[in-house]
Design an enzyme around this catalytic site. Sequence first.
Site, PDB file in Angstrom:
ATOM      1  CE  LYS A 175      63.228   2.910 -39.868  1.00  0.00           C
ATOM      2  NZ  LYS A 175      64.633   3.294 -39.755  1.00  0.00           N
TER       3      LYS A 175
ATOM      4  CB  SER B 213      64.191  -4.283 -36.478  1.00  0.00           C
ATOM      5  OG  SER B 213      65.191  -5.260 -36.717  1.00  0.00           O
TER       6      SER B 213
ATOM      7  CG  ASN C  90      70.887  -4.744 -41.180  1.00  0.00           C
ATOM      8  OD1 ASN C  90      70.711  -4.994 -39.986  1.00  0.00           O
ATOM      9  ND2 ASN C  90      70.018  -4.004 -41.882  1.00  0.00           N
TER      10      ASN C  90
ATOM     11  CG  PHE D 139      67.403  -3.835 -32.055  1.00  0.00           C
ATOM     12  CD1 PHE D 139      67.403  -3.186 -33.279  1.00  0.00           C
ATOM     13  CD2 PHE D 139      66.188  -4.003 -31.408  1.00  0.00           C
ATOM     14  CE1 PHE D 139      66.221  -2.743 -33.862  1.00  0.00           C
ATOM     15  CE2 PHE D 139      64.993  -3.559 -31.970  1.00  0.00           C
ATOM     16  CZ  PHE D 139      65.020  -2.940 -33.197  1.00  0.00           C
TER      17      PHE D 139
ATOM     18  CG  ASN E 240      67.532  -8.073 -38.672  1.00  0.00           C
ATOM     19  OD1 ASN E 240      67.324  -9.015 -39.436  1.00  0.00           O
ATOM     20  ND2 ASN E 240      67.955  -6.896 -39.083  1.00  0.00           N
ATOM     21  CB  THR E 241      64.040  -7.800 -32.683  1.00  0.00           C
ATOM     22  OG1 THR E 241      65.282  -7.113 -32.616  1.00  0.00           O
ATOM     23  CG2 THR E 241      63.553  -8.124 -31.273  1.00  0.00           C
TER      24      THR E 241
ATOM     25  CG  ASN F 152      63.337  -0.953 -40.356  1.00  0.00           C
ATOM     26  OD1 ASN F 152      64.432  -1.307 -40.816  1.00  0.00           O
ATOM     27  ND2 ASN F 152      63.135  -0.718 -39.074  1.00  0.00           N
TER      28      ASN F 152
HETATM   29  C1  LIG Z   1      73.131  -1.956 -41.405  1.00  0.00           C
HETATM   30  C2  LIG Z   1      71.795  -1.339 -41.110  1.00  0.00           C
HETATM   31  C3  LIG Z   1      71.358  -1.221 -39.792  1.00  0.00           C
HETATM   32  C4  LIG Z   1      70.116  -0.654 -39.504  1.00  0.00           C
HETATM   33  N1  LIG Z   1      69.722  -0.518 -38.199  1.00  0.00           N
HETATM   34  C5  LIG Z   1      68.559   0.113 -37.909  1.00  0.00           C
HETATM   35  C6  LIG Z   1      68.181   0.353 -36.566  1.00  0.00           C
HETATM   36  O1  LIG Z   1      68.907   0.017 -35.614  1.00  0.00           O
HETATM   37  N2  LIG Z   1      67.000   0.968 -36.343  1.00  0.00           N
HETATM   38  C7  LIG Z   1      66.171   1.381 -37.351  1.00  0.00           C
HETATM   39  O2  LIG Z   1      65.120   1.969 -37.082  1.00  0.00           O
HETATM   40  N3  LIG Z   1      66.518   1.187 -38.643  1.00  0.00           N
HETATM   41  C8  LIG Z   1      67.682   0.568 -38.934  1.00  0.00           C
HETATM   42  N4  LIG Z   1      68.033   0.387 -40.245  1.00  0.00           N
HETATM   43  C9  LIG Z   1      67.088   0.775 -41.322  1.00  0.00           C
HETATM   44  C10 LIG Z   1      67.382   2.165 -41.909  1.00  0.00           C
HETATM   45  O3  LIG Z   1      67.242   3.169 -40.941  1.00  0.00           O
HETATM   46  C11 LIG Z   1      66.425   2.454 -43.077  1.00  0.00           C
HETATM   47  O4  LIG Z   1      65.108   2.510 -42.596  1.00  0.00           O
HETATM   48  C12 LIG Z   1      66.485   1.414 -44.194  1.00  0.00           C
HETATM   49  O5  LIG Z   1      67.795   0.946 -44.374  1.00  0.00           O
HETATM   50  C13 LIG Z   1      65.963   1.938 -45.531  1.00  0.00           C
HETATM   51  O6  LIG Z   1      66.699   3.080 -45.936  1.00  0.00           O
HETATM   52  P1  LIG Z   1      67.953   3.041 -46.968  1.00  0.00           P
HETATM   53  O7  LIG Z   1      67.511   2.275 -48.179  1.00  0.00           O
HETATM   54  O8  LIG Z   1      68.307   4.469 -47.216  1.00  0.00           O
HETATM   55  O9  LIG Z   1      69.036   2.313 -46.235  1.00  0.00           O
HETATM   56  C14 LIG Z   1      69.275  -0.198 -40.553  1.00  0.00           C
HETATM   57  C15 LIG Z   1      69.729  -0.314 -41.884  1.00  0.00           C
HETATM   58  C16 LIG Z   1      70.961  -0.859 -42.171  1.00  0.00           C
HETATM   59  C17 LIG Z   1      71.417  -0.959 -43.604  1.00  0.00           C
END
Ligand SMILES: Cc1cc2nc3c(=O)[nH]c(=O)nc-3n(C[C@H](O)[C@H](O)[C@H](O)COP(=O)(O)O)c2cc1C
Length: 337
Positions: free
Chosen positions: A218, A176, A112, A116, A178-179, A247
């Site tokens: 985080k 993140s 992704n 934000f 993405n910022t 993350n």
């Molecule tokens: C589509 C998507 C959007 C995410 N948006 C955020 C976010 O806004 N803030 C954040 O701290 N982590 C965000 N994450 C990261 C997740 O909270 C997590 O740290 C990361 O995906 C690893 O865990 P997982 O393998 O269980 O997905 C996002 C992940 C995905 C897949």
Amino acid sequence: MNVYPCIRRWLFNRDPEWSHEFTLRHLSWLGRKPFQGLIRQQIVEKPVDCMGIRFPNPVGLAAGLDKNGACIDAFGAMGFGFIEVGTVTPEAQPGNPRPRMFRLPEHHAIINRMGFNNEGIDAFLNNVRKRSYKGVLGLNIGKNKSTPEEHAIDDYLYCLERVYPFADYVTVNISSPNTPGLRAFQHGSQFSDLLSALKKRQSELSSQFSRYVPIVIKIAPDMDKGQVQEIARLLLEHNIDGVIATNTTIDRESVAGHKHAEEAGGLSGLPVRQLSTQVISWLHEILGDRIPIIGVGGIDSAESAKEKLNAGAKLVQIYTGFIYQGPQLIKEIVNDL
Ligand SMILES: Cc1cc2nc3c(=O)[nH]c(=O)nc-3n(C[C@H](O)[C@H](O)[C@H](O)COP(=O)(O)O)c2cc1C
């Protein structure tokens, strides 16, 4: 009977972000009292005491799934031990152009680059205030893309002040991918300055509200041992209450050759599992039990949750595994612990 595999088949035939929005729209009304029974799961209590909070079980919802805090009651009914919503920024922002979310089912993964996208802190807090969920709630804060780096700390302090009265803990998201420039806040003087400013404001707010709300940082998985352990030392020095590892990753080695592998953004799910477990181990070597670690990244079974706990995490969170397996995953993990 577990109906999620059927729902998932239907959703996975559609555009990922469309499916995401469709599901959240429905969850926002399924979370209301008369309908909650349709999604309710009874989860046995496996309490964990951490950061002065009692968590009914150690499995939480990771940030980013419910960025605006619109479905807290629905996720509460599913039996999560805690729910983290956000990332929220001071002002609403649209995020990156679509498409910006990609499934890699062969790898149990998602890429992704949402950036934000969220409705801003006012709308977020309206949703948070309206919840009937009584469980543990983490509020995850970030900076607006348009805020220059030299003012980024102001965005975090502003969000901290606004969410403080409503949060059981506050997560500061500096990881993140993405910022632009965000991950630089994990290092050197930018990191120290941010931590000092957050702790100072936390102390003022705890006097003002007569309530201490823990701050959790985080971090990303894309760091070597030296960088992770430098972070751990600074977390100790600044008396930070907790750390979330990790993350998403920008590494693509494990998905090389996949048609979406070269999409920009953060990769989550199975490909980040080892990376995040490694970061947890490195953190734990320095932190021991002095600062709790919340483990997240590629958890899709009781076994992968236990891997994080054995590496030193006290709690875990799920996102991508939850998309692939559904609410049953919470039960599967908690029952096995
Ligand atoms: C589509 C998507 C959007 C995410 N948006 C955020 C976010 O806004 N803030 C954040 O701290 N982590 C965000 N994450 C990261 C997740 O909270 C997590 O740290 C990361 O995906 C690893 O865990 P997982 O393998 O269980 O997905 C996002 C992940 C995905 C897949």
